[in-house]
Motif scaffolding. Structure first.
Motif, PDB file in Angstrom:
ATOM      1  N   ILE A  15     -49.048 -58.944  -2.952  1.00 34.59           N
ATOM      2  CA  ILE A  15     -49.465 -58.312  -1.645  1.00 34.59           C
ATOM      3  C   ILE A  15     -50.181 -57.032  -2.297  1.00 34.59           C
ATOM      4  O   ILE A  15     -51.118 -56.613  -1.778  1.00 34.59           O
ATOM      5  CB  ILE A  15     -48.415 -57.924  -0.737  1.00 34.59           C
ATOM      6  N   ALA A  16     -49.575 -56.405  -3.172  1.00 37.63           N
ATOM      7  CA  ALA A  16     -50.112 -55.146  -3.877  1.00 37.63           C
ATOM      8  C   ALA A  16     -51.405 -55.257  -4.569  1.00 37.63           C
ATOM      9  O   ALA A  16     -52.329 -54.361  -4.373  1.00 37.63           O
ATOM     10  CB  ALA A  16     -48.869 -54.492  -4.955  1.00 37.63           C
ATOM     11  N   GLU A  17     -51.468 -56.558  -5.134  1.00 35.72           N
ATOM     12  CA  GLU A  17     -52.689 -56.861  -5.715  1.00 35.72           C
ATOM     13  C   GLU A  17     -53.942 -57.104  -5.008  1.00 35.72           C
ATOM     14  O   GLU A  17     -55.016 -56.444  -5.278  1.00 35.72           O
ATOM     15  CB  GLU A  17     -52.629 -57.794  -6.677  1.00 35.72           C
ATOM     16  N   VAL A  18     -53.452 -57.719  -3.794  1.00 34.61           N
ATOM     17  CA  VAL A  18     -54.419 -58.106  -2.935  1.00 34.61           C
ATOM     18  C   VAL A  18     -55.209 -56.864  -2.162  1.00 34.61           C
ATOM     19  O   VAL A  18     -56.212 -56.497  -1.850  1.00 34.61           O
ATOM     20  CB  VAL A  18     -53.966 -59.146  -1.837  1.00 34.61           C
ATOM     21  N   GLU A  19     -54.083 -55.695  -1.923  1.00 32.90           N
ATOM     22  CA  GLU A  19     -54.442 -54.539  -1.263  1.00 32.90           C
ATOM     23  C   GLU A  19     -55.471 -53.834  -2.168  1.00 32.90           C
ATOM     24  O   GLU A  19     -56.494 -53.131  -1.737  1.00 32.90           O
ATOM     25  CB  GLU A  19     -53.192 -53.842  -0.759  1.00 32.90           C
ATOM     26  N   GLN A  20     -54.939 -53.744  -3.547  1.00 37.53           N
ATOM     27  CA  GLN A  20     -56.019 -53.239  -4.366  1.00 37.53           C
ATOM     28  C   GLN A  20     -57.450 -53.667  -4.346  1.00 37.53           C
ATOM     29  O   GLN A  20     -58.209 -53.000  -4.644  1.00 37.53           O
ATOM     30  CB  GLN A  20     -55.501 -53.122  -5.969  1.00 37.53           C
ATOM     31  N   LEU A  21     -57.422 -54.950  -4.599  1.00 38.67           N
ATOM     32  CA  LEU A  21     -58.642 -55.635  -4.450  1.00 38.67           C
ATOM     33  C   LEU A  21     -59.343 -55.340  -3.171  1.00 38.67           C
ATOM     34  O   LEU A  21     -60.789 -55.409  -3.173  1.00 38.67           O
ATOM     35  CB  LEU A  21     -58.542 -57.189  -4.502  1.00 38.67           C
ATOM     36  N   ASN A  22     -58.895 -55.334  -2.051  1.00 35.38           N
ATOM     37  CA  ASN A  22     -59.449 -55.010  -0.781  1.00 35.38           C
ATOM     38  C   ASN A  22     -60.024 -53.674  -0.921  1.00 35.38           C
ATOM     39  O   ASN A  22     -61.172 -53.473  -0.622  1.00 35.38           O
ATOM     40  CB  ASN A  22     -58.614 -55.154   0.326  1.00 35.38           C
ATOM     41  N   LYS A  23     -59.386 -52.702  -1.306  1.00 37.79           N
ATOM     42  CA  LYS A  23     -59.837 -51.216  -1.674  1.00 37.79           C
ATOM     43  C   LYS A  23     -61.203 -51.428  -2.624  1.00 37.79           C
ATOM     44  O   LYS A  23     -62.314 -50.640  -2.372  1.00 37.79           O
ATOM     45  CB  LYS A  23     -58.801 -50.535  -2.115  1.00 37.79           C
ATOM     46  N   LEU A  24     -60.783 -52.208  -3.558  1.00 36.76           N
ATOM     47  CA  LEU A  24     -62.057 -52.158  -4.749  1.00 36.76           C
ATOM     48  C   LEU A  24     -63.341 -52.809  -4.124  1.00 36.76           C
ATOM     49  O   LEU A  24     -64.528 -52.010  -4.248  1.00 36.76           O
ATOM     50  CB  LEU A  24     -61.722 -53.086  -5.621  1.00 36.76           C
ATOM     51  N   ILE A  25     -63.124 -53.851  -3.198  1.00 37.32           N
ATOM     52  CA  ILE A  25     -64.410 -54.327  -2.431  1.00 37.32           C
ATOM     53  C   ILE A  25     -65.007 -53.321  -1.416  1.00 37.32           C
ATOM     54  O   ILE A  25     -66.044 -53.348  -1.515  1.00 37.32           O
ATOM     55  CB  ILE A  25     -63.641 -55.758  -1.825  1.00 37.32           C
ATOM     56  N   ASN A  26     -63.995 -52.689  -0.914  1.00 33.48           N
ATOM     57  CA  ASN A  26     -64.706 -51.826   0.287  1.00 33.48           C
ATOM     58  C   ASN A  26     -65.250 -50.855  -0.408  1.00 33.48           C
ATOM     59  O   ASN A  26     -66.496 -50.276  -0.093  1.00 33.48           O
ATOM     60  CB  ASN A  26     -63.350 -51.144   1.253  1.00 33.48           C
ATOM     61  N   ASN A  27     -64.547 -50.117  -1.444  1.00 31.04           N
ATOM     62  CA  ASN A  27     -65.594 -48.898  -2.463  1.00 31.04           C
ATOM     63  C   ASN A  27     -66.980 -49.498  -2.701  1.00 31.04           C
ATOM     64  O   ASN A  27     -67.812 -48.970  -2.722  1.00 31.04           O
ATOM     65  CB  ASN A  27     -64.776 -48.615  -3.523  1.00 31.04           C
ATOM     66  N   ASN A  28     -66.937 -50.678  -3.532  1.00 32.80           N
ATOM     67  CA  ASN A  28     -67.990 -51.393  -3.879  1.00 32.80           C
ATOM     68  C   ASN A  28     -69.102 -51.760  -2.764  1.00 32.80           C
ATOM     69  O   ASN A  28     -70.296 -51.412  -3.050  1.00 32.80           O
ATOM     70  CB  ASN A  28     -67.958 -52.783  -4.670  1.00 32.80           C
ATOM     71  N   ARG A  29     -68.646 -52.054  -1.644  1.00 31.66           N
ATOM     72  CA  ARG A  29     -69.456 -52.111  -0.360  1.00 31.66           C
ATOM     73  C   ARG A  29     -70.097 -51.119  -0.025  1.00 31.66           C
ATOM     74  O   ARG A  29     -71.355 -51.040   0.234  1.00 31.66           O
ATOM     75  CB  ARG A  29     -68.848 -52.616   0.585  1.00 31.66           C
ATOM     76  N   ALA A  30     -69.391 -49.895  -0.089  1.00 28.59           N
ATOM     77  CA  ALA A  30     -69.799 -48.568   0.229  1.00 28.59           C
ATOM     78  C   ALA A  30     -70.904 -48.069  -0.474  1.00 28.59           C
ATOM     79  O   ALA A  30     -71.937 -47.667  -0.101  1.00 28.59           O
ATOM     80  CB  ALA A  30     -68.570 -47.595   0.590  1.00 28.59           C
ATOM     81  N   GLN A  31     -70.610 -48.208  -2.124  1.00 28.80           N
ATOM     82  CA  GLN A  31     -71.626 -47.796  -2.949  1.00 28.80           C
ATOM     83  C   GLN A  31     -73.003 -48.876  -2.809  1.00 28.80           C
ATOM     84  O   GLN A  31     -74.153 -48.371  -2.812  1.00 28.80           O
ATOM     85  CB  GLN A  31     -71.087 -48.040  -4.519  1.00 28.80           C
ATOM     86  N   ASP A  33     -74.298 -50.265   0.150  1.00 28.90           N
ATOM     87  CA  ASP A  33     -74.739 -49.669   1.190  1.00 28.90           C
ATOM     88  C   ASP A  33     -75.444 -48.273   0.795  1.00 28.90           C
ATOM     89  O   ASP A  33     -76.754 -48.075   1.301  1.00 28.90           O
ATOM     90  CB  ASP A  33     -73.741 -49.592   2.345  1.00 28.90           C
ATOM     91  N   SER A  34     -74.963 -47.589   0.088  1.00 30.13           N
ATOM     92  CA  SER A  34     -75.464 -46.036  -0.299  1.00 30.13           C
ATOM     93  C   SER A  34     -76.797 -46.683  -1.232  1.00 30.13           C
ATOM     94  O   SER A  34     -77.993 -45.876  -0.755  1.00 30.13           O
ATOM     95  CB  SER A  34     -74.472 -45.186  -0.865  1.00 30.13           C
ATOM     96  N   GLN A  35     -76.736 -47.421  -2.095  1.00 33.98           N
ATOM     97  CA  GLN A  35     -77.898 -47.664  -2.906  1.00 33.98           C
ATOM     98  C   GLN A  35     -78.831 -48.245  -2.107  1.00 33.98           C
ATOM     99  O   GLN A  35     -80.075 -47.886  -2.352  1.00 33.98           O
ATOM    100  CB  GLN A  35     -77.353 -48.214  -4.150  1.00 33.98           C
ATOM    101  N   HIS A  36     -78.425 -49.170  -1.369  1.00 33.49           N
ATOM    102  CA  HIS A  36     -79.480 -49.705  -0.560  1.00 33.49           C
ATOM    103  C   HIS A  36     -80.212 -48.732   0.412  1.00 33.49           C
ATOM    104  O   HIS A  36     -81.390 -49.012   0.772  1.00 33.49           O
ATOM    105  CB  HIS A  36     -78.848 -50.991   0.460  1.00 33.49           C
TER     106      HIS A  36
END
Length: 142
Positions: A15-31, A33-36
């Motif tokens: 569960i902790a690993e999935v939460e970390q991956l979700n945070k990483l995905i959200n950060n990458n998505r935000a980056q 979107d910003s680059q786009h």
């Protein structure tokens, strides 16, 4: 059905690993979107410059009609070489080619009677002007 302490520990770790991956995905998505957004803004800012470059490059283009559809001119390279010899027959063979590329416009239909037009891109605007000058003779194409 009960779980052993080891199973609970493994589940909590997953569960902790999935939460970390979700945070990483959200950060990458935000980056992303910003680059786009940055790319879109840059494209909008450079659009007039790009349009000007496109307009300038189109000045070297010719549209030629009447070039027969043949297997000898099946590739863009062969078509460009053929047009080089037709349009600039007086140019020495050792001279740099004045036709940089050529290709047919439109889709070929078997029922067509007329050959498709050819878009010819010359290397310089002066080559095009030389073809259009009053001293140049009309060329028989085909």
């Amino acid at each position: 059905m009960g779980h052993s302490p080891d199973d609970r520990h493994t589940i909590q770790a997953l569960i902790a690993e999935v939460e970390q991956l979700n945070k990483l995905i959200n950060n990458n998505r935000a980056q992303s979107d910003s680059q786009h957004d940055n790319c879109r803004q840059h494209r909008m800012e450079s659009s007039p410059q790009t349009e000007q470059m496109l307009r300038y490059s189109k000045r070297r283009n010719l549209v030629v009609f009447g070039i027969a559809e043949s297997s000898a001119c099946a590739t863009p390279e062969a078509l460009a070489a053929h047009l080089q010899s037709l349009l600039f027959e007086d140019a020495p063979s050792s001279a740099a080619p004045l036709v940089s590329c050529a290709y047919r416009l439109g889709k070929w239909e078997a029922a067509q009677r007329k050959p498709r037009a050819v878009l010819v891109e010359l290397t310089t605007v002066s080559a095009k002007q030389g073809l259009q000058s009053p001293q140049s003779q009309p060329h028989s194409l085909g």
